[in-house]
Design a protein around this motif. Structure first.
Motif, PDB file in Angstrom:
ATOM      1  N   ARG A 216     -20.881 -34.618  22.688  1.00  0.00           N
ATOM      2  CA  ARG A 216     -20.955 -35.815  23.279  1.00  0.00           C
ATOM      3  C   ARG A 216     -20.024 -35.936  24.288  1.00  0.00           C
ATOM      4  O   ARG A 216     -20.308 -36.950  24.772  1.00  0.00           O
ATOM      5  N   ASN A 217     -19.014 -35.619  24.264  1.00  0.00           N
ATOM      6  CA  ASN A 217     -17.879 -35.590  25.396  1.00  0.00           C
ATOM      7  C   ASN A 217     -18.482 -35.591  26.240  1.00  0.00           C
ATOM      8  O   ASN A 217     -18.236 -35.922  27.392  1.00  0.00           O
ATOM      9  N   ILE A 218     -19.290 -34.111  26.509  1.00  0.00           N
ATOM     10  CA  ILE A 218     -19.967 -33.502  27.690  1.00  0.00           C
ATOM     11  C   ILE A 218     -20.319 -34.962  28.702  1.00  0.00           C
ATOM     12  O   ILE A 218     -20.634 -34.956  29.512  1.00  0.00           O
ATOM     13  N   LEU A 219     -21.874 -35.704  27.682  1.00  0.00           N
ATOM     14  CA  LEU A 219     -22.388 -36.355  28.017  1.00  0.00           C
ATOM     15  C   LEU A 219     -21.658 -37.191  29.063  1.00  0.00           C
ATOM     16  O   LEU A 219     -21.962 -38.222  29.605  1.00  0.00           O
ATOM     17  N   LEU A 220     -20.602 -38.209  27.725  1.00  0.00           N
ATOM     18  CA  LEU A 220     -19.732 -39.125  28.464  1.00  0.00           C
ATOM     19  C   LEU A 220     -19.434 -38.755  29.829  1.00  0.00           C
ATOM     20  O   LEU A 220     -19.074 -39.657  30.176  1.00  0.00           O
ATOM     21  N   GLU A 221     -18.658 -37.419  29.757  1.00  0.00           N
ATOM     22  CA  GLU A 221     -17.537 -36.747  30.977  1.00  0.00           C
ATOM     23  C   GLU A 221     -19.116 -37.278  32.030  1.00  0.00           C
ATOM     24  O   GLU A 221     -17.871 -36.827  33.354  1.00  0.00           O
ATOM     25  N   GLN A 222     -20.015 -36.842  32.156  1.00  0.00           N
ATOM     26  CA  GLN A 222     -20.931 -37.031  33.575  1.00  0.00           C
ATOM     27  C   GLN A 222     -21.904 -37.706  32.965  1.00  0.00           C
ATOM     28  O   GLN A 222     -23.383 -36.643  33.178  1.00  0.00           O
ATOM     29  N   LEU A 223     -21.891 -38.993  33.344  1.00  0.00           N
ATOM     30  CA  LEU A 223     -23.020 -40.054  32.942  1.00  0.00           C
ATOM     31  C   LEU A 223     -23.934 -39.941  34.061  1.00  0.00           C
ATOM     32  O   LEU A 223     -25.016 -41.166  33.949  1.00  0.00           O
ATOM     33  N   ASP A 224     -23.178 -39.899  35.201  1.00  0.00           N
ATOM     34  CA  ASP A 224     -23.987 -38.923  37.004  1.00  0.00           C
ATOM     35  C   ASP A 224     -24.960 -38.472  37.187  1.00  0.00           C
ATOM     36  O   ASP A 224     -25.625 -38.499  37.917  1.00  0.00           O
ATOM     37  N   SER A 225     -24.639 -37.047  36.465  1.00  0.00           N
ATOM     38  CA  SER A 225     -25.663 -36.295  36.125  1.00  0.00           C
ATOM     39  C   SER A 225     -25.987 -35.759  35.256  1.00  0.00           C
ATOM     40  O   SER A 225     -25.122 -35.190  34.529  1.00  0.00           O
ATOM     41  N   PRO A 226     -26.765 -36.110  34.914  1.00  0.00           N
ATOM     42  CA  PRO A 226     -28.132 -35.685  33.920  1.00  0.00           C
ATOM     43  C   PRO A 226     -27.844 -34.234  33.586  1.00  0.00           C
ATOM     44  O   PRO A 226     -28.390 -33.636  34.441  1.00  0.00           O
ATOM     45  N   ILE A 227     -27.687 -34.239  32.082  1.00  0.00           N
ATOM     46  CA  ILE A 227     -27.933 -32.598  31.791  1.00  0.00           C
ATOM     47  C   ILE A 227     -28.928 -32.417  31.423  1.00  0.00           C
ATOM     48  O   ILE A 227     -29.837 -32.913  29.745  1.00  0.00           O
ATOM     49  N   THR A 228     -30.263 -31.359  30.917  1.00  0.00           N
ATOM     50  CA  THR A 228     -30.985 -30.499  30.069  1.00  0.00           C
ATOM     51  C   THR A 228     -30.184 -30.025  28.875  1.00  0.00           C
ATOM     52  O   THR A 228     -29.118 -30.115  29.121  1.00  0.00           O
ATOM     53  N   ARG A 230     -30.988 -28.045  26.776  1.00  0.00           N
ATOM     54  CA  ARG A 230     -30.955 -26.427  26.934  1.00  0.00           C
ATOM     55  C   ARG A 230     -29.892 -25.926  27.970  1.00  0.00           C
ATOM     56  O   ARG A 230     -28.357 -25.420  26.690  1.00  0.00           O
ATOM     57  N   ASP A 231     -29.201 -26.573  28.462  1.00  0.00           N
ATOM     58  CA  ASP A 231     -27.639 -26.527  29.142  1.00  0.00           C
ATOM     59  C   ASP A 231     -26.596 -27.108  28.564  1.00  0.00           C
ATOM     60  O   ASP A 231     -25.945 -26.463  28.258  1.00  0.00           O
ATOM     61  N   LEU A 232     -27.005 -28.128  27.714  1.00  0.00           N
ATOM     62  CA  LEU A 232     -25.847 -28.945  26.518  1.00  0.00           C
ATOM     63  C   LEU A 232     -25.729 -28.062  25.843  1.00  0.00           C
ATOM     64  O   LEU A 232     -24.655 -27.709  24.717  1.00  0.00           O
ATOM     65  N   ALA A 233     -26.373 -26.979  25.053  1.00  0.00           N
ATOM     66  CA  ALA A 233     -27.000 -26.144  23.512  1.00  0.00           C
ATOM     67  C   ALA A 233     -26.626 -25.027  24.207  1.00  0.00           C
ATOM     68  O   ALA A 233     -25.529 -24.620  23.692  1.00  0.00           O
ATOM     69  N   ARG A 234     -26.157 -24.150  25.435  1.00  0.00           N
ATOM     70  CA  ARG A 234     -25.832 -23.384  25.866  1.00  0.00           C
ATOM     71  C   ARG A 234     -24.386 -23.454  25.833  1.00  0.00           C
ATOM     72  O   ARG A 234     -23.195 -22.881  25.647  1.00  0.00           O
ATOM     73  N   ARG A 235     -23.763 -24.685  26.499  1.00  0.00           N
ATOM     74  CA  ARG A 235     -22.498 -25.276  26.660  1.00  0.00           C
ATOM     75  C   ARG A 235     -21.658 -25.076  25.480  1.00  0.00           C
ATOM     76  O   ARG A 235     -20.591 -24.716  25.349  1.00  0.00           O
ATOM     77  N   VAL A 236     -22.176 -25.382  25.004  1.00  0.00           N
ATOM     78  CA  VAL A 236     -21.746 -25.870  23.384  1.00  0.00           C
ATOM     79  C   VAL A 236     -21.164 -24.687  22.407  1.00  0.00           C
ATOM     80  O   VAL A 236     -21.062 -23.878  21.103  1.00  0.00           O
ATOM     81  N   ALA A 237     -22.824 -23.937  22.616  1.00  0.00           N
ATOM     82  CA  ALA A 237     -22.935 -22.130  22.083  1.00  0.00           C
ATOM     83  C   ALA A 237     -23.634 -23.099  20.705  1.00  0.00           C
ATOM     84  O   ALA A 237     -22.966 -22.337  19.771  1.00  0.00           O
ATOM     85  N   MET A 238     -24.267 -23.587  20.519  1.00  0.00           N
ATOM     86  CA  MET A 238     -25.022 -24.114  19.489  1.00  0.00           C
ATOM     87  C   MET A 238     -26.832 -23.948  19.934  1.00  0.00           C
ATOM     88  O   MET A 238     -27.094 -23.914  20.944  1.00  0.00           O
ATOM     89  N   ASN A 239     -27.717 -23.544  18.897  1.00  0.00           N
ATOM     90  CA  ASN A 239     -28.918 -23.580  18.855  1.00  0.00           C
ATOM     91  C   ASN A 239     -29.678 -25.067  19.373  1.00  0.00           C
ATOM     92  O   ASN A 239     -29.383 -26.053  19.077  1.00  0.00           O
ATOM     93  N   GLU A 240     -30.517 -25.494  20.137  1.00  0.00           N
ATOM     94  CA  GLU A 240     -31.333 -26.575  20.403  1.00  0.00           C
ATOM     95  C   GLU A 240     -31.444 -27.377  19.463  1.00  0.00           C
ATOM     96  O   GLU A 240     -31.423 -28.274  19.323  1.00  0.00           O
ATOM     97  N   CYS A 241     -32.362 -26.950  18.668  1.00  0.00           N
ATOM     98  CA  CYS A 241     -32.591 -27.352  17.652  1.00  0.00           C
ATOM     99  C   CYS A 241     -31.593 -27.949  16.373  1.00  0.00           C
ATOM    100  O   CYS A 241     -31.834 -28.854  15.908  1.00  0.00           O
ATOM    101  N   TYR A 242     -30.961 -26.874  16.933  1.00  0.00           N
ATOM    102  CA  TYR A 242     -29.400 -27.321  15.449  1.00  0.00           C
ATOM    103  C   TYR A 242     -29.378 -28.539  15.956  1.00  0.00           C
ATOM    104  O   TYR A 242     -28.397 -29.163  14.793  1.00  0.00           O
ATOM    105  N   LEU A 243     -28.925 -28.371  17.832  1.00  0.00           N
ATOM    106  CA  LEU A 243     -28.249 -29.215  18.383  1.00  0.00           C
ATOM    107  C   LEU A 243     -28.669 -30.997  18.768  1.00  0.00           C
ATOM    108  O   LEU A 243     -28.385 -31.764  18.241  1.00  0.00           O
ATOM    109  N   LYS A 244     -29.975 -31.227  18.312  1.00  0.00           N
ATOM    110  CA  LYS A 244     -31.150 -32.117  18.295  1.00  0.00           C
ATOM    111  C   LYS A 244     -30.891 -32.489  16.970  1.00  0.00           C
ATOM    112  O   LYS A 244     -30.699 -33.814  17.512  1.00  0.00           O
ATOM    113  N   LYS A 245     -30.773 -31.918  15.550  1.00  0.00           N
ATOM    114  CA  LYS A 245     -31.078 -32.875  14.778  1.00  0.00           C
ATOM    115  C   LYS A 245     -29.557 -33.180  14.313  1.00  0.00           C
ATOM    116  O   LYS A 245     -29.589 -34.461  13.549  1.00  0.00           O
ATOM    117  N   GLY A 246     -28.578 -31.860  14.459  1.00  0.00           N
ATOM    118  CA  GLY A 246     -27.035 -32.836  14.137  1.00  0.00           C
ATOM    119  C   GLY A 246     -26.836 -33.450  14.668  1.00  0.00           C
ATOM    120  O   GLY A 246     -26.326 -34.470  14.796  1.00  0.00           O
TER     121      GLY A 246
END
Length: 311
Positions: A216-228, A230-246
């Protein structure tokens, strides 16, 4: 501050609404070799849907230190009067507290942390305690579990906020009430199924909850540059499915909807408060096409950006 945001995110279904809160009162008490008690009372002007929630935070014994337990509560319904002559029990003109017209709705955040030495003292001579149950459930790893405060717990919290004790008597009172909270929350801890609360059991682990917060903090820090995702999951070291569900379990919305909402709220501020042009804001928000920005803005606010400028 991070702990406050985590608790408010669960108590308030719409995260952006927590910006309405204003700190009105705070108190901090340390009972030596026993507990640390903190109270933060927030008021708000507009109607705010608040759900009473509680967290049990457990840190297992490590490096010779005893286990530590922290109880966090967010409860609504208490009131704070703006008249300095009033107390929580009696209004300055003699009216009952609940009849005071100068009061405001409030949200109370209460934290009780049991110091390791105190926990160690409770465990002496016992092999089957609540703390053993904590360790068995957590597999001796730090974790956070959310529960609904029971009626008895909320009554105790009310007493801890509204009392007239001072000095040593205040310490004794808070210590005794803190033990009541530990007893009641332990009963709930054993009976409550976290998967029913979050819809995903992995969020009982502190490490995984921190990854969701980091996302969430990553999203708020870069509101001017959308992130996928997949990249968000990689940056927080979490499975994509777990990240979306969590993420949806914690913040009550999808990653995309959360990002767009915060993005458009920032755009609204730039347009309305800063007085920037529509094209300037569109570029700042990462849009190469002004019409795409206008469509997204209207979907969120109900107005076109140009219409907001003339209001």
């Amino acid at each position: 501050m991070k702990e406050i945001q985590d608790l408010l995110a669960l108590a308030i279904s719409q995260p952006a609404m927590s910006d309405q809160l204003q700190l009105a009162e705070q108190d901090s008490v340390m009972v030596p070799d026993c507990i640390d008690f903190t109270l933060q009372r927030f008021t708000y002007e507009k109607p705010l849907p608040v759900e009473d929630v509680a967290m049990v935070v457990y840190e297992p014994a490590k490096n010779g230190k005893a286990a530590a337990i922290e109880l966090r509560y967010c409860v609504s319904g208490n009131r704070y009067c703006t008249n300095p002559g009033c107390t929580d029990q009696l209004c300055s003109d003699g009216k009952k507290s609940e009849d005071c017209k100068e009061k405001k709705s409030s949200v109370d955040l209460i934290t009780v942390r049991f110091q390791p030495l105190f926990i160690q003292g409770l465990q002496k001579g016992n092999t089957s305690t609540t703390f053993t149950i904590f360790e068995a459930s957590a597999k001796k790893k730090p974790f956070v579990k959310t529960i609904q405060p029971c009626t008895k717990s909320k009554a105790v919290l009310e007493q801890m906020v509204h009392h007239n004790y001072e000095g040593v008597l205040k310490n004794i009172f808070l210590q005794s009430r803190a033990l009541d909270l530990l007893l009641y929350s332990s009963d709930q801890f054993i009976q409550n199924d976290t998967e029913e609360r979050y819809g995903c059991r992995f969020l009982t682990q502190l490490e995984d909850r921190e990854k969701i917060t980091k996302a969430r903090n990553i999203l708020l820090e870069q509101l001017d540059s959308p992130i996928t995702i997949r990249d968000l999951a990689r940056r927080v070291a979490m499975n994509e499915c777990y990240l979306k569900k969590g993420f949806k379990a914690v913040y009550g919305t999808t990653i995309y909807d959360y990002f767009q909402k915060e993005r458009m709220e920032k755009a609204r501020g730039l347009l309305y408060e800063k007085g920037l042009s529509v094209s300037e804001v569109a570029i700042m928000m990462g849009y190469s096409c002004i019409s795409h920005f206008s469509t997204a803005f209207k979907k969120h606010t109900g107005l076109k950006p140009c219409e907001l400028l003339f209001r």
